[in-house]
Structure formats: structure tokens, C-alpha cells
Design a protein around this motif. Structure first.
Motif, mmCIF file in Angstrom:
data_model
loop_
_atom_site.group_PDB
_atom_site.id
_atom_site.type_symbol
_atom_site.label_atom_id
_atom_site.label_comp_id
_atom_site.label_asym_id
_atom_site.label_seq_id
_atom_site.Cartn_x
_atom_site.Cartn_y
_atom_site.Cartn_z
ATOM 1 N N LEU A 100 24.068 40.495 -2.485
ATOM 2 C CA LEU A 100 24.723 40.740 -2.794
ATOM 3 C C LEU A 100 25.781 39.009 -2.682
ATOM 4 C CD1 LEU A 100 27.864 41.989 -3.203
ATOM 5 C CD2 LEU A 100 28.702 41.548 -1.171
ATOM 6 N N HIS A 101 25.256 37.926 -2.619
ATOM 7 C CA HIS A 101 25.069 36.993 -2.734
ATOM 8 C C HIS A 101 24.594 35.841 -3.881
ATOM 9 C CE1 HIS A 101 21.872 36.492 -0.803
ATOM 10 N NE2 HIS A 101 21.707 35.951 -1.190
ATOM 11 N N LYS A 102 24.040 36.589 -4.478
ATOM 12 C CA LYS A 102 23.692 36.067 -6.078
ATOM 13 C C LYS A 102 23.262 37.347 -6.707
ATOM 14 C CE LYS A 102 20.225 32.079 -4.085
ATOM 15 N NZ LYS A 102 18.651 31.656 -4.527
ATOM 16 N N SER A 103 24.319 38.352 -6.783
ATOM 17 C CA SER A 103 24.232 39.509 -7.840
ATOM 18 C C SER A 103 23.813 39.586 -9.162
ATOM 19 C CB SER A 103 25.713 39.627 -8.145
ATOM 20 O OG SER A 103 26.415 39.118 -8.441
ATOM 21 N N ASN A 104 23.204 38.344 -9.960
ATOM 22 C CA ASN A 104 23.409 38.221 -11.110
ATOM 23 C C ASN A 104 21.637 37.995 -10.807
ATOM 24 O OD1 ASN A 104 23.315 35.648 -9.940
ATOM 25 N ND2 ASN A 104 24.233 34.702 -11.708
ATOM 26 N N GLU A 105 20.625 38.271 -9.953
ATOM 27 C CA GLU A 105 19.441 37.744 -10.256
ATOM 28 C C GLU A 105 18.599 39.643 -9.179
ATOM 29 O OE1 GLU A 105 16.705 34.520 -8.570
ATOM 30 O OE2 GLU A 105 18.558 34.099 -7.946
ATOM 31 N N LYS A 106 17.879 39.371 -10.334
ATOM 32 C CA LYS A 106 16.808 40.641 -9.913
ATOM 33 C C LYS A 106 15.593 39.673 -9.514
ATOM 34 C CE LYS A 106 18.081 43.941 -13.423
ATOM 35 N NZ LYS A 106 16.845 44.954 -14.014
ATOM 36 N N PHE A 107 15.113 40.123 -7.967
ATOM 37 C CA PHE A 107 14.017 40.169 -7.634
ATOM 38 C C PHE A 107 13.353 41.189 -7.620
ATOM 39 C CE2 PHE A 107 18.068 37.753 -5.752
ATOM 40 C CZ PHE A 107 17.255 36.285 -4.728
ATOM 41 N N THR A 108 12.075 41.040 -8.236
ATOM 42 C CA THR A 108 10.888 42.010 -8.298
ATOM 43 C C THR A 108 10.102 40.967 -7.343
ATOM 44 O OG1 THR A 108 9.933 40.793 -10.274
ATOM 45 C CG2 THR A 108 11.398 41.942 -10.721
ATOM 46 N N ASP A 109 9.404 40.555 -7.384
ATOM 47 C CA ASP A 109 8.745 40.032 -6.113
ATOM 48 C C ASP A 109 9.096 40.211 -4.842
ATOM 49 O OD1 ASP A 109 7.351 38.779 -4.369
ATOM 50 O OD2 ASP A 109 6.925 36.626 -5.690
ATOM 51 N N PHE A 110 9.173 40.925 -3.660
ATOM 52 C CA PHE A 110 9.467 41.658 -2.514
ATOM 53 C C PHE A 110 9.214 40.024 -1.984
ATOM 54 C CE2 PHE A 110 10.699 44.801 -4.319
ATOM 55 C CZ PHE A 110 12.009 45.321 -3.695
ATOM 56 N N GLU A 111 8.486 39.671 -1.467
ATOM 57 C CA GLU A 111 7.451 38.175 -0.782
ATOM 58 C C GLU A 111 9.093 37.521 -0.789
ATOM 59 O OE1 GLU A 111 5.663 37.655 1.167
ATOM 60 O OE2 GLU A 111 4.778 39.645 0.800
ATOM 61 N N ARG A 112 9.964 37.354 -2.660
ATOM 62 C CA ARG A 112 10.702 36.194 -2.497
ATOM 63 C C ARG A 112 11.627 36.691 -1.815
ATOM 64 N NH1 ARG A 112 12.528 35.843 -7.885
ATOM 65 N NH2 ARG A 112 14.126 34.494 -6.943
ATOM 66 N N VAL A 113 11.711 38.101 -1.470
ATOM 67 C CA VAL A 113 13.348 39.272 -1.224
ATOM 68 C C VAL A 113 13.056 38.220 0.826
ATOM 69 C CG1 VAL A 113 13.984 41.144 -0.084
ATOM 70 C CG2 VAL A 113 13.190 41.124 -2.541
ATOM 71 N N LYS A 114 12.021 38.110 1.304
ATOM 72 C CA LYS A 114 11.615 37.930 2.745
ATOM 73 C C LYS A 114 12.338 36.337 2.221
ATOM 74 C CE LYS A 114 7.381 40.725 3.424
ATOM 75 N NZ LYS A 114 5.962 40.585 4.132
ATOM 76 N N GLN A 115 11.491 35.739 1.134
ATOM 77 C CA GLN A 115 12.620 34.420 1.284
ATOM 78 C C GLN A 115 13.276 34.125 1.508
ATOM 79 O OE1 GLN A 115 9.537 31.635 2.554
ATOM 80 N NE2 GLN A 115 10.845 30.821 2.782
ATOM 81 N N GLU A 116 13.911 34.939 0.533
ATOM 82 C CA GLU A 116 16.089 34.527 0.592
ATOM 83 C C GLU A 116 16.125 34.881 2.110
ATOM 84 O OE1 GLU A 116 19.400 33.587 -1.555
ATOM 85 O OE2 GLU A 116 17.253 33.268 -2.243
ATOM 86 N N ILE A 117 15.750 36.021 2.070
ATOM 87 C CA ILE A 117 16.178 36.305 3.656
ATOM 88 C C ILE A 117 16.590 35.288 4.451
ATOM 89 C CG2 ILE A 117 16.935 37.950 5.707
ATOM 90 C CD1 ILE A 117 15.328 39.999 3.484
ATOM 91 N N MET A 118 15.010 34.683 4.922
ATOM 92 C CA MET A 118 15.112 33.736 5.601
ATOM 93 C C MET A 118 15.262 32.349 5.278
ATOM 94 S SD MET A 118 10.987 33.809 6.983
ATOM 95 C CE MET A 118 10.962 33.870 5.054
ATOM 96 N N ASP A 119 15.707 31.981 4.207
ATOM 97 C CA ASP A 119 16.474 30.716 3.358
ATOM 98 C C ASP A 119 18.230 30.974 3.598
ATOM 99 O OD1 ASP A 119 14.198 29.625 2.167
ATOM 100 O OD2 ASP A 119 14.774 30.215 0.725
ATOM 101 N N GLU A 120 18.881 32.080 3.544
ATOM 102 C CA GLU A 120 20.238 32.209 4.282
ATOM 103 C C GLU A 120 20.580 32.224 6.180
ATOM 104 O OE1 GLU A 120 22.793 33.022 1.995
ATOM 105 O OE2 GLU A 120 21.517 31.878 0.687
ATOM 106 N N THR A 121 19.267 32.812 6.560
ATOM 107 C CA THR A 121 19.941 32.239 7.797
ATOM 108 C C THR A 121 20.008 31.314 8.583
ATOM 109 O OG1 THR A 121 18.158 34.456 8.074
ATOM 110 C CG2 THR A 121 18.152 33.087 9.884
ATOM 111 N N MET A 122 18.841 30.846 7.258
ATOM 112 C CA MET A 122 19.037 29.142 7.456
ATOM 113 C C MET A 122 19.994 28.130 7.310
ATOM 114 S SD MET A 122 15.990 27.855 9.675
ATOM 115 C CE MET A 122 16.303 26.215 9.910
#
Length: 638
Positions: A100-122
Motif C-alpha cells: 500500500l505504501h508503494k502502490s505504483n510498484e509491482k514486486f514479482t520477486d518475493f525475496e524483495r517482498v521479504k526485504q521490503e517488510i524488513m526495511d519497513e520494520t526498521m
């Protein structure tokens, strides 16, 4: 300049499709949920949702990944997930994710999804602690049903290197806050190889769902149980009966993960496990991740339909409340057909709200006076009256030795043949001087009440901290000036009582007996050295002198009569001076000079900027009203 017209066209997110199938219901709630997340605390509405909770080692992440068919949650030692994650599933031919905080970006690599969750948590809450601000994740994939989960951080019981006892309490409160609303279905994840009766997940659910009507328990790690053991009785709902029952699943082993075996492989193994297990084969069609997904889909839809009337009511109440807030802001800001009066008028109206409140508290004479408790004016009145009553009980005389010394010292080098009236004035002055400190302390006590009253009324402008800070600062400075100016006249009010003796008494001496303190029969024994020694020696001799005793008694009687007369005048004068020089002076400053000081203040721009932000908040509230109107239209269509 400051207003944004309300939207008239419905937002595409809330457009109602002609066919109202099951997916529409879930999608409608998802879009409401996204509005909830994007608007933060401006829009708090309890929506029907599935909240997933369980301990860190329960296998919660594996359950979600198995349902969705993708690895997307961060893993690691210790507490990795420290924010709620809203996971919305959408059937799609493509496989991708969106935040939701990057609604204009598609993540097709789910490793990047993991990383984004960790980045937002930091970013929030950082390396330690927990945050209740959710991360919203949309996952599009084939073979998924429309489902929405709120994945909570895993329960923690023990204090660790990066988690404190206080953080654990915060986490418990956060989980309870999400599972407490009756609109939440609780998905409690608990490992099967631990005693179900001591399950952390079920214990947490029981706190808010004691009748166990909205709790579903997922038992994980059935394949890791000791040989010869099973949880057949639990899965058959005979140990801890739940209205919605239990579902068993197996998890991918760490070896499977390390060897790169995908979730589809894990699902097939899971299916074989239940079909071939002697204790579970008769219920194999009601176990496993695939069944759990279908069950939750049906459960969520039914739960949403049951909850829609309550959601409709809550949205309507929120809309009415927001409209009232906007109307109040419009009045404060002076909005009309031609526009508004601007930031400066808005700031002044905020200050007038404070002024009206503090004036009512101090002076009264208003229809809006409080009837529930006593306010500052009444408390000040009582404080002055009760303290003065105690002050006037102070001793009103000098002791015998003090009188003897006073009479002798008034005469100085002259012969002591009688007591002059000045001795009476001096004695009264010494007595009245004792009132100085208590009266100053009374002034300080009234100052404390004034400061508390200002703080209480200033709470009305808490939303404007910069304005509040300078309002209270200017008034505190006014109180300081007034208190210092008040103490001087309060004390000299007492001194004037003494000076009035001159007009009431003649300048002639008070009729007394002659006293010759220097004539003693044993003069030859007078050998003290130094003034202090002489003073003590003569005082002793004067105490033995009958005429000195008589004169002291005459003076004492006169003073006692006089002080008893002037005490009431002192109390009345002090009461009036505190009111005039302190309370009314501060009140007049607030009423007449506060706004002038604010407008002439060199840092006025900071205050104006703070008030200008309120115009932006009004625009956001208008947009939010439009969002809720659109959401209500969608809800009412089902």
C-alpha cells in the motif's frame, strides 16, 4: 486557497460492480481496510477480518505461506516480524505483490517482498520494540481465494537481548487490541507437539473470546509428533471445544526449505500424510492447508455478511462525527460562500476559546459555569479566606522580656520616667511584621492555583502545541509580575494599620510608673564585659523591677486590644489586595493584552504556520467524508 471541494465522482476503488458475488464482499472490505490504513487514526472503524496470532515457534508463517502458495515472510532467529501485516489475496493469472505504501510498484520477486517488510520494520519501530502501524500487502496469484489476514507478530514470553519486559507487554496489548473486536475471527496457531491446554495462542484468544465462538485453531507440526502419539481427540473438537473447530496442517521442514522444495511439494506431502495416517485418515478431507484456505474463505464471507449492519452503523456514526468536526472548523475559520477569513482570525478564535474558559473559571458570571466540581475562582476564594483565618490566629503579643527591652530601647539614653506612645507603635509593628511571610506564602499559593487553572484551560488548545506554549508563557510572565507587585501592598496594608495609631493616640506619653534601671543596690557586683553581657545583666535586673513589670503589662493590654481591632482590617485589606493586584490583574491581562502580545510576538509566524496546518487537516477530513460516503454506498448495496 484553503478549501478543497468534496469529490462528486465515486473513487474507482469503491465502484460497485453489477455482480455482487462472494469476491465482491471481500474486495469491498479490503478497500475499506486500505482506507483505514492510509488514513491512519482519522478513520478507525472495526472491520470484519481474520487475525492470525500465535507464539514465535508455532509455525504461523509457514501456515500463511502454504495457504498463499508463496514464500514472502521474513525468517530468522529471534523476533523478526514486529508490526502487523495485512495480507490481501487476489486471484490472478499473474503472480506479483504490491504494498500500500508503494502502490505504483509491482514486486514479482518475493525475496524483495521479504526485504521490503524488513526495511519497513526498521523504519518503524526500528531495531527494537513493536509498532501497531500495519504493513499492507496485496498478493496476486493463481489458485488463491479472496482472503484477507492480519498477521500479528509472534507472542513472546521471555525477555531477550533485543526485547524488554515492557516491549512484551506492549506486544500483548497490541495483539489483544486487534483480536478483541467482535468483528475479528481469531486464527490461533498452535503447535501440535505441545500440550494444547497450555497453548499460548488459545490462552490469548480466550481473554477476548471466552465463549470460544469466533476462534479457529490451526494445529501445526503434526508430522513432528513422537511416534505413537496423535491429536485425534483435539481435531475432533473433544478436548477444548471451539464453535469453529480445529484444522491440522504440516509444515515444510527446514531441510525442505534448504533443498529448495517448493510449497506445492509440501502440499502434496501434507495430503499424503493425512490420507495415510491411521488417526487422521477418516478426516483427511477436513485437514491440511488447502482445506484451511477454502474454510477460511467461506468463514470470512459469512462473517462479513453478518457484520455488515454493524459496519454500516459505525461508518454512518463516523461520517456524522466528521461532518460535525468539519462544520465546527468552518465556523472557527470563518468559511462562507466567499471563502474564509484566514489563518489569523482562526488563531484568534482559538485563543478566544481559551480566554472564555479561563475567565469563567476565575470570575464566574457565566451561563457556562461548571456544576460538577469547583473551579479556580471558588478555590482561590476559599484558599484566601481559610488561610487568612489561620494567619489571624497567630500570637498577638510580645513576651515580658521583649516588652522590657522594647521600653528601654525606645528611651535610649534618656531617663526612663514614663512610656511614650511610640513604644506602642513599635510593639505593634513588631507583632504585625510576623504576618509578612504568611501573607507572602498565601500569595504564592494563589499563584499556584492560577497556574493550574491556566494549564487546565490551555488543554482546550492541546492540538496546537506552539500556540499553547506561547499563550501559557505570556500568562505565566503576567502572573510572576502581578505576584511580586501584590506582595508589597499586602504587607504595607498591615504597616498602615500601625501608622494609624498616630492619629488615634496622642503624642503624650502613656501613663506609667518611673523606672530607674541603672539604680541597683548591688552596683558593686556589676562586672560584665561587652555589650551583650551588659544587655543580659540589665535585662535580668529589669525583670525584677516591679515598675517595669507594671509598665509591660499596661503596654501589653493596650496592644492586645488594638491588634484585635485591626486584625479584621488586615484580613479584609489582604483579601482585596490579592484579588485586585493579582487575580484581577492577571484576568485583565488575559482579556485585554494576551492577543496583542501574540500578534506582536516575533515568533508569530511559527504559530501561524501551525494554525495553517489545520486548514490542510480540514481538507483531509473533507476527502475522508467523501471516502466514507462512497464506502457506505458500497456497503448498502449488499
Amino acid at each position: 486557497m484553503f478549501s478543497t471541494p468534496r469529490r462528486t465522482n465515486m473513487h474507482p476503488e469503491f465502484a460497485v460492480r453489477g455482480c455482487k458475488d462472494e469476491g465482491d464482499v471481500v474486495e469491498m472490505i479490503n478497500k475499506l481496510q486500505n482506507k483505514l490504513a492510509s488514513n491512519g487514526k482519522l478513520l478507525e472503524v472495526s472491520l470484519p477480518q481474520i487475525v492470525v496470532e500465535g507464539s514465535q515457534s508455532s509455525g504461523k508463517s509457514s501456515v500463511l505461506e502454504s495457504i498463499i502458495g508463496r514464500e514472502f515472510l521474513p525468517r530468522g532467529t529471534g523476533t523478526v516480524t514486529r508490526r502487523p501485516t495485512i495480507i490481501q489475496l487476489y486471484p490472478s493469472d499473474e503472480v506479483y505483490a504490491e504494498f500500500l505504501h508503494k502502490s505504483n510498484e509491482k514486486f514479482t520477486d518475493f525475496e524483495r517482498v521479504k526485504q521490503e517488510i524488513m526495511d519497513e520494520t526498521m523504519k518503524d519501530p526500528g531495531p527494537n520494540g513493536f509498532s501497531s502501524k500495519p504493513i499492507t500487502l496485496k498478493i496476486y496469484a493463481p489458485n488463491v481465494l479472496k482472503l484477507t489476514f492480519v498477521d500479528m507478530p509472534g507472542c513472546v514470553k521471555n525477555v531477550g537481548s533485543n526485547i524488554s519486559a515492557e516491549s512484551i507487554e506492549d506486544l500483548d496489548r497490541m495483539i489483544l487490541r486487534f483480536i478483541e473486536p467482535s468483528n475479528s475471527v481469531i486464527l490461533a496457531v498452535s503447535p501440535a507437539n505441545q500440550d494444547i491446554e497450555t497453548s499460548d495462542a488459545l490462552e490469548m484468544a480466550y481473554r477476548v473470546d471466552p465463549e470460544r465462538k469466533r476462534t479457529i485453531c490451526v494445529l501445526t507440526k503434526l508430522d513432528l509428533m513422537d511416534p505413537g502419539t496423535d491429536v485425534k481427540d483435539v481435531l475432533e473438537n473433544r478436548v477444548i471445544p471451539l464453535a469453529k473447530g480445529f484444522v491440522g496442517v504440516t509444515n515444510r521442514s527446514q531441510k525442505d526449505i534448504d533443498e529448495g522444495k517448493d510449497i506445492e511439494y509440501s502440499r502434496k506431502n501434507e495430503k499424503r500424510f493425512f490420507e495415510n495416517h491411521p488417526a487422521y485418515s477418516h478426516m483427511a478431507d477436513r485437514q491440511g492447508s488447502e482445506y484451511l484456505q477454502k474454510m477460511l474463505h467461506v468463514e470470512l464471507i459469512e462473517h462479513i455478511r453478518r457484520s455488515l449492519p454493524a459496519v454500516r452503523r459505525e461508518l454512518s456514526q463516523k461520517l456524522n462525527s466528521l461532518r460535525k468536526d468539519v462544520k465546527l472548523l468552518d465556523q472557527m475559520m470563518g468559511f462562507n460562500k466567499e471563502g474564509c477569513n484566514g489563518v489569523q482570525v482562526f488563531m484568534q478564535k482559538l485563543v478566544f476559546i481559551f480566554i472564555e474558559d479561563i475567565q469563567t473559571k476565575l470570575i464566574g458570571h457565566s451561563e457556562s459555569v461548571c456544576i460538577n466540581d469547583l473551579k479556580a475562582g471558588a478555590i482561590i476564594n476559599f484558599k484566601i479566606y481559610s488561610n487568612l483565618k489561620e494567619i489571624m490566629k497567630m500570637p498577638t503579643n510580645l513576651n515580658y522580656e521583649e516588652f522590657v527591652n522594647l521600653i528601654a530601647n525606645v528611651h535610649g539614653i534618656r531617663n526612663i520616667l514614663s512610656v511614650p506612645s511610640i513604644a506602642l507603635e513599635a510593639a505593634c509593628a513588631k507583632i504585625l511584621e510576623k504576618y509578612k511571610i504568611p501573607i507572602e506564602n498565601l500569595v504564592d499559593a494563589i499563584v499556584d492555583i492560577l497556574i493550574l487553572a491556566v494549564e487546565e484551560s490551555a488543554a482546550l488548545i492541546n492540538d496546537y502545541p506552539c500556540l499553547k506554549e506561547h499563550v501559557t508563557r505570556f500568562i505565566d510572565e503576567s502572573i510572576d509580575r502581578a505576584s511580586e507587585e501584590c506582595k508589597i501592598p499586602c504587607y504595607y496594608a498591615s504597616a498602615q494599620m500601625v501608622s494609624s495609631l498616630g492619629s488615634k493616640s496622642s503624642e503624650s506619653n502613656v501613663a506609667c510608673s518611673p523606672v530607674k534601671v541603672w539604680s541597683f543596690e548591688d552596683d558593686e557586683d556589676m562586672e560584665p564585659t561587652g555589650l551583650s553581657s551588659f544587655s543580659k545583666f540589665i535585662s535580668v535586673k529589669m525583670k525584677e523591677n516591679e515598675n517595669a513589670k507594671g509598665n509591660s503589662q499596661i503596654l501589653s493590654d493596650m496592644i492586645e486590644k488594638y491588634i484585635s481591632l485591626v486584625q479584621k482590617q488586615i484580613a479584609d485589606t489582604t483579601y482585596k489586595y490579592i484579588n485586585v493586584f493579582l487575580v484581577h490583574k492577571v484576568s485583565d491581562f488575559i482579556r485585554k493584552e494576551l492577543i496583542i502580545n501574540l500578534m506582536n510576538f516575533s515568533g508569530k509566524d511559527i504559530i501561524m504556520q501551525e494554525c495553517e496546518q489545520e486548514f490542510q487537516r480540514r481538507n483531509e477530513m473533507l476527502d475522508l467524508c467523501a471516502d466514507i460516503e462512497e464506502a457506505l454506498a458500497v456497503v448498502q448495496s449488499f
